[in-house]
Design an enzyme around this catalytic site. Structure first.
Site, PDB file in Angstrom:
ATOM      1  CG  ASP A  39      -1.853   1.148   1.298  1.00 33.71           C
ATOM      2  OD1 ASP A  39      -1.823   1.997   0.390  1.00 33.71           O
ATOM      3  OD2 ASP A  39      -2.632   1.224   2.268  1.00 33.71           O
ATOM      4  CG  HIS A  94      -2.800  -0.395  -3.367  1.00 34.21           C
ATOM      5  ND1 HIS A  94      -3.234   0.618  -2.559  1.00 34.21           N
ATOM      6  CD2 HIS A  94      -2.688  -1.488  -2.572  1.00 34.21           C
ATOM      7  CE1 HIS A  94      -3.370   0.176  -1.326  1.00 34.21           C
ATOM      8  NE2 HIS A  94      -3.043  -1.094  -1.297  1.00 34.21           N
ATOM      9  CB  CYS A 104      -9.757   5.144   6.117  1.00 30.77           C
ATOM     10  SG  CYS A 104     -10.800   3.716   5.742  1.00 30.77           S
ATOM     11  CG  HIS A 143     -14.597   2.400   3.642  1.00 33.45           C
ATOM     12  ND1 HIS A 143     -13.542   1.514   3.592  1.00 33.45           N
ATOM     13  CD2 HIS A 143     -15.352   2.147   2.545  1.00 33.45           C
ATOM     14  CE1 HIS A 143     -13.664   0.746   2.523  1.00 33.45           C
ATOM     15  NE2 HIS A 143     -14.755   1.114   1.876  1.00 33.45           N
ATOM     16  NE  ARG A 197      -8.299   3.737  -2.074  1.00 32.43           N
ATOM     17  CZ  ARG A 197      -8.185   3.628  -0.755  1.00 32.43           C
ATOM     18  NH1 ARG A 197      -7.525   2.592  -0.241  1.00 32.43           N
ATOM     19  NH2 ARG A 197      -8.695   4.534   0.058  1.00 32.43           N
ATOM     20  CB  SER A 254     -14.275  -2.700   3.078  1.00 34.23           C
ATOM     21  OG  SER A 254     -13.908  -2.007   4.248  1.00 34.23           O
ATOM     22  CB  SER A 273     -15.333   0.003   6.350  1.00 38.45           C
ATOM     23  OG  SER A 273     -14.054   0.233   6.906  1.00 38.45           O
TER      24      SER A 273
END
Length: 308
Positions: A12, A39, A50, A52, A87, A174, A176
């Site tokens: 990440d 990514h 984040c 979310h 992303r 996710s 989330s």
């Protein structure tokens, strides 16, 4: 079969921690560290959130493309065919740093914030626009979504594949999301198969380990408070039962490499070392039994000499 390999790591890189030059150096460092894929997302690095959470700020589409180009250049310079995943957080991001890019104009609201950011209309249309822009520069395209929505996933996939047939897609299943609040049990059961058929070939559960670790420790602590060592013994028996499926952490000393250093010690001492750690250990005495079929380290002195 005698073949030694490393499980591929997808790293990440967040939003690149700066501009294109930062992305270039970060990509090189991640390749040197052994990443097979990296990514990058299209948020402003200094305001990174984040996917979310609220308050996300996008960078212009063209700037995100430059970051992807920089990452690819780094991989080429390193001579490593690294997988690049682009992303976009545009489905839920309602702010952007600048109105400089014509690609972003249709989504501008005309509003400004106290920080100087521009308002944009968050949603799948904005995400599709960015996904189409990133597709030529990335191996995989990832739209970070706000909920597990099959219709939305299909819409994004069809839009990308209309112009880039067969383009690999990524999907974050996710934690989330409240899965049972959003989907029926039947929908949950077939969710991954259905999005896989749409082209989402890289599917993952971010933070699955975090939740599994925290819940299992909480569950053990709660049961230990009420039942004492019975609670831990139950956990240990569950470990024994899982070994037939490939679980190997029942014997923690061996799991962290004690057998490897025993082998080093034996080689250095010509096979006569008397201070090897696993010889005479409780793991040797209590865990190498029919109840615990996973014994030793393949090809090691622990496996050849110490398993009774």
């Amino acid at each position: 079969n005698g073949i030694h390999w490393f499980a591929p790591i997808v790293a990440d890189a967040e939003a690149g921690f700066g501009g294109a030059l930062n992305v270039f150096e970060l990509m090189k460092a991640m390749i040197e560290a052994g990443a097979a894929g990296v990514h990058f997302e299209d948020q402003l690095a200094s305001e990174k959130k984040c996917g979310h959470m609220g308050g996300k700020v996008l960078i212009p589409t063209s700037q995100a493309v430059r970051n992807l180009v920089s990452a690819r250049l780094a991989a080429d310079v390193m001579g490593v065919p690294t997988v690049i995943i682009a992303r976009t957080d545009a489905d839920a991001a309602s702010l952007i740093t600048s109105d400089v890019d014509p690609s972003d104009h249709e989504f501008l609201t005309g509003e400004r914030t106290m920080e100087g950011f521009y308002g944009v209309n968050a949603g799948i249309d904005q995400a599709i626009s960015r996904g189409l822009s990133y597709a030529p520069y990335a191996d995989v395209v990832w739209c970070e979504t706000s909920e597990p929505n099959l219709e939305q996933a299909q819409r994004f996939a069809e839009a990308i594949h209309e112009k880039f047939p067969g383009k690999l897609l990524a999907y974050n299943c996710s934690p989330s999301f409240n899965w049972k609040k959003k989907l029926s049990e039947e929908e949950i059961s077939r969710f991954q198969e259905e999005i896989g058929a749409m082209g989402y070939r890289f599917q993952f559960v971010t933070l699955a380990g975090f939740h599994a670790l925290n819940y299992s420790m909480f569950d053990l602590a709660r049961n230990y408070r009420e039942r004492g060592m019975d609670a831990y013994s139950d956990l240990q028996q569950a470990e024994f039962a899982a070994e037939e499926h490939g679980y190997t952490a029942t014997k923690h000393q061996r799991e962290v490499g004690a057998g490897y250093f025993d082998e080093v010690a034996q080689i250095v001492a010509g096979g006569a070392a008397s201070t090897t750690a696993l010889t005479g250990s409780t793991e040797e005495a209590q865990f190498d039994s029919p109840e615990s079929p996973i014994t030793g380290l393949p090809g090691s002195t622990q496996n050849e000499q110490f398993v009774k």
